[in-house]
Scaffold this active site. Structure first.
Site, PDB file in Angstrom:
ATOM      1  N   SER A 141       0.807  -1.222   0.000  1.00 41.39           N
ATOM      2  CA  SER A 141       0.000   0.000   0.000  1.00 41.39           C
ATOM      3  C   SER A 141       0.839   1.271   0.000  1.00 41.39           C
ATOM      4  O   SER A 141       2.041   1.239   0.247  1.00 41.39           O
ATOM      5  CB  SER A 141      -0.887   0.015   1.248  1.00 41.39           C
ATOM      6  OG  SER A 141      -0.062   0.062   2.397  1.00 41.39           O
TER       7      SER A 141
ATOM      8  N   LYS B 203      -5.156   4.751   3.201  1.00 41.21           N
ATOM      9  CA  LYS B 203      -4.257   3.669   2.784  1.00 41.21           C
ATOM     10  C   LYS B 203      -4.753   3.158   1.433  1.00 41.21           C
ATOM     11  O   LYS B 203      -5.812   2.541   1.355  1.00 41.21           O
ATOM     12  CB  LYS B 203      -4.286   2.563   3.841  1.00 41.21           C
ATOM     13  CG  LYS B 203      -3.463   1.330   3.509  1.00 41.21           C
ATOM     14  CD  LYS B 203      -3.542   0.316   4.665  1.00 41.21           C
ATOM     15  CE  LYS B 203      -2.781  -0.952   4.362  1.00 41.21           C
ATOM     16  NZ  LYS B 203      -2.802  -1.892   5.508  1.00 41.21           N
TER      17      LYS B 203
ATOM     18  N   ASP C 217       1.701  -9.549  12.328  1.00 37.67           N
ATOM     19  CA  ASP C 217       2.753  -8.646  11.845  1.00 37.67           C
ATOM     20  C   ASP C 217       3.083  -7.594  12.900  1.00 37.67           C
ATOM     21  O   ASP C 217       3.227  -6.410  12.596  1.00 37.67           O
ATOM     22  CB  ASP C 217       2.339  -7.990  10.526  1.00 37.67           C
ATOM     23  CG  ASP C 217       3.529  -7.415   9.753  1.00 37.67           C
ATOM     24  OD1 ASP C 217       4.690  -7.790  10.059  1.00 37.67           O
ATOM     25  OD2 ASP C 217       3.310  -6.597   8.843  1.00 37.67           O
TER      26      ASP C 217
END
EC number: 2.7.11.1
Length: 336
Positions: free
Chosen positions: A49, A66, A154
């Protein structure tokens, strides 16, 4: 055959929800109007992104946009569904809208605005108290998403936004997040190298929320020892070697034996033999003010090969390391 494993907590959350809660492939996105938002400046770019500061022209409020790079529809739906499920959760970035660019047809996610000090610049300057404070805030976000049947996958400094002036933390970038279903085998190509748990590096697919707790442990180690990143592998193979040099090879083999995991033959030449190191050996004059017996005990209970041995987010919040926070004895504003 590798042996199965299941999360110690929040195991069946998704089984007790209606299918539409976790069945993101059949989710129908409610697209908003892109014309409501005007891009102001670029904040950064990721693998998937580009991110901009923007303004909602109808409310004049700042927000973050985003813009997603071309990726499978399924992955986009997963991120949106997870963000919608978690909306309003403690310290979770708030998704405000989802829009499509009329020309490129590219989807964009609209988020609440957070003053963009990313953790990375900040967290090598934090005091002992501030480290405890922000990690406690991050644990609130992790316990919340885990309680909602979602693994982030993540966790790393780059995905933790901190507005230091207002002591506000947000866990961002849910693009790799996934719903947890016990017994499901997941893709091990998730998380960023320095924060990948041993389960990912040895290709054990039946992992769970405890993956996020390893990543948090890596952040804690790098913060208290002022060593960024703490496990600095040059590739995914070397990453496991770096971990083994600290946690020991005997201990690694015990983990592999327990779950009947076959190690990739490439490891045989590079792993060698390493004894388990004491955490105290990473303490030196520049970081000793951030290290305490309770910090090392906490770290030791996170950085465990065996994912079922790691503290859960809820257990972590009850660790003595956070007593000063829970008791609110000190005000971070007057900490040196």
């Amino acid at each position: 055959m590798t042996l199965p494993s299941a999360a110690r907590v929040y195991t069946d959350v998704n089984a007790h929800k209606p299918d539409e809660y976790w069945d993101y492939e059949n989710y129908v996105v409610d697209w908003g109007n892109q014309d409501d938002y005007q891009l102001v400046r670029k904040l950064g770019r990721g693998k998937y992104s580009e991110v901009f500061e923007a303004i909602n022209i109808t409310t004049t409020e700042k927000c973050v946009v985003k813009i997603l790079k071309p990726v499978k529809k399924k992955k986009i739906k997963r991120e949106i569904k997870i963000l919608e499920n978690l909306r309003g959760g403690t310290n979770i970035i708030t998704l405000l809208a989802v829009v499509k660019d009329p020309v490129s047809r590219t989807p964009a996610l609209i988020f609440e605005h957070v003053n963009n000090t990313d953790f990375k610049q900040l967290y090598q300057t934090l005091t002992d108290y501030e480290i405890r404070y922000y990690l406690f805030e991050l644990l609130k976000a992790l316990d919340y998403c885990h309680s909602m049947g979602i693994m982030h996958r993540d966790v790393k400094p780059h995905n933790v936004m901190i507005d230091h002036e207002n002591r506000k933390l947000r866990l961002i970038d849910w693009g790799l997040a996934e719903f947890y279903h016990p017994g499901q085998e997941y893709n091990v190509r998730v998380a960023s190298r320095y924060f990948k748990g041993p389960e990912l590096l040895v290709d054990y697919q039946m992992y769970d929320y405890s993956l996020d707790m390893w990543s948090l442990g890596c952040m804690l180690a790098s913060m208290i020892f002022r060593k960024e990143p703490f496990f600095h592998g040059h590739d995914n193979y070397d990453q496991l070697v770096r971990i083994a040099k600290v946690l020991g090879t005997e201990e690694l083999y015990a983990y592999l034996d327990k779950y009947n995991i076959d190690l990739d033959p490439r490891f045989h030449d590079i792993l060698q033999r390493h004894s388990r190191k004491r955490w105290e050996r990473f303490v030196h004059s520049d970081n000793q003010h951030l290290v305490s017996p309770e910090a090392l005990d906490f770290l030791d209970k996170l950085l465990r090969y065996d994912h079922v041995d790691r503290l859960t987010a809820r257990e972590a919040m009850a660790h003595p390391y956070f007593l000063p926070i829970v008791n609110g004895q000190m005000n971070p504003n007057n900490q040196q």
